[in-house]
Write a protein that holds these residues in place. Structure first.
Motif, PDB file in Angstrom:
ATOM      1  N   TYR A 119       7.782  -4.016 -12.524  1.00 14.91           N
ATOM      2  CA  TYR A 119       8.157  -2.558 -11.797  1.00 14.91           C
ATOM      3  C   TYR A 119       7.817  -1.515 -12.795  1.00 14.91           C
ATOM      4  O   TYR A 119       8.203  -1.476 -14.064  1.00 14.91           O
ATOM      5  N   ARG A 164       7.878   2.523 -13.518  1.00 15.98           N
ATOM      6  CA  ARG A 164       8.565   3.510 -12.880  1.00 15.98           C
ATOM      7  C   ARG A 164       7.640   4.847 -12.713  1.00 15.98           C
ATOM      8  O   ARG A 164       6.525   5.089 -13.150  1.00 15.98           O
ATOM      9  N   GLY A 223       7.863   7.211  -7.259  1.00 16.78           N
ATOM     10  CA  GLY A 223       8.522   6.043  -6.243  1.00 16.78           C
ATOM     11  C   GLY A 223       8.111   4.706  -7.100  1.00 16.78           C
ATOM     12  O   GLY A 223       9.142   3.784  -7.450  1.00 16.78           O
ATOM     13  N   VAL A 261       5.105   2.261  -4.502  1.00 19.19           N
ATOM     14  CA  VAL A 261       6.271   2.044  -4.005  1.00 19.19           C
ATOM     15  C   VAL A 261       6.449   3.509  -3.727  1.00 19.19           C
ATOM     16  O   VAL A 261       6.502   4.466  -4.311  1.00 19.19           O
ATOM     17  N   ARG A 274       8.973   6.865  -2.642  1.00 15.24           N
ATOM     18  CA  ARG A 274      10.444   7.250  -2.796  1.00 15.24           C
ATOM     19  C   ARG A 274      11.201   6.981  -2.139  1.00 15.24           C
ATOM     20  O   ARG A 274      12.486   6.769  -2.601  1.00 15.24           O
ATOM     21  N   LYS A 330      12.312   3.270  -2.906  1.00 14.04           N
ATOM     22  CA  LYS A 330      12.537   2.830  -4.253  1.00 14.04           C
ATOM     23  C   LYS A 330      14.135   2.423  -4.402  1.00 14.04           C
ATOM     24  O   LYS A 330      14.104   1.366  -4.985  1.00 14.04           O
TER      25      LYS A 330
END
Length: 251
Positions: free
Chosen positions: A221, A223, A226, A239, A241, A244
């Protein structure tokens, strides 16, 4: 019934005793049913059934190498009718009943066999196997966490796919692209929302309005607002927001 109207039939069951018992019972319907072949090996059935072009297959579910569902998956789009022969528990029997898919519970009852043959005769002109199988697989998938296969409706027919082989799903209007670990991409005639419902409870997460991933195949993942997910095959999935927080809770 004239000879040419006989239901051309194949029996697939790894238990020779079950095959012989069913053949013996079908002798009572020799003017209506012709048994073309029987197979104890699911692999041999996979090889021979297309050339036989049967109208009906009596198919055992629990078999070694390929179970009944796996065999249908490998056969792909087919025009024959299917009657499952099974010793499954009451949960699965309920699933068959709910979705109007024919089944015979072992040991096979003579009256139930007669009814099943009658139903096949009624629908031979317009087989409904595809829709019924799709409904059956959806029911099993929703209610049985251990059920490993999902039936996906495509423009050509049904694709039977192992759930763990699905990497991620991407929305395309009223359709969805499904990406597999094999590198294949399947266009499915279901919305992403419908697939989300179908795959609930099987490690799938909707991470974006257009994307759903199989969490078993997530490698990293990254950062961000999202963020992004990197899958094991290197695919990067955004991803949103809004999603998330839910995603990070799952991890």
């Amino acid at each position: 019934m004239e000879m040419e109207s006989k239901i051309k039939t194949v029996i697939v069951d790894d238990e020779p005793g079950s095959i012989e018992a069913l053949k013996w019972e079908l002798q009572a319907y020799e003017n209506e049913v012709e048994v073309l072949a029987t197979f104890q090996s699911s692999l041999e059935a996979l090889e021979k059934i297309p050339g036989l072009a049967p109208d009906l297959v009596y198919l055992d579910i629990e078999m070694p190498v390929l179970n009944g569902f796996d065999l249908l998956k490998r056969l792909g789009k087919s025009s024959f009718d299917v009657i499952f022969t099974t010793a499954y528990d009451q949960f699965a029997i309920k699933a068959f009943k709910v979705n109007a898919v024919d089944y015979l519970l072992k040991p096979i009852d003579e009256d139930e066999l007669r009814k099943a043959i009658g139903r096949v005769q009624q629908r031979r002109a317009e087989p409904a196997t595809q829709q019924q199988l799709e409904q059956l697989f959806e029911y099993l998938q929703k209610h049985s966490p251990d059920f490993p296969t999902v039936a996906l409706p495509t423009l050509e027919g049904l694709e039977f796919v192992e759930v763990d082989d699905i990497l991620h799903c991407e929305s395309s209007s009223n359709y969805t692209y499904i990406y597999l670990t094999t590198g294949e991409k399947i266009l499915v005639s279901k919305t992403l929302k419908e697939l989300e419902t179908l795959l609930t409870g099987h490690h799938f997460c909707r991470v974006h309005h257009s994307h759903m991933v199989n969490l078993k195949h997530v490698r990293r993942y990254i950062r961000g607002k999202g963020g992004e997910l990197v899958l094991k095959d290197g695919t990067v999935v955004p991803v949103s927001r809004a999603k998330k927080e839910d995603l990070l809770k799952l991890f």
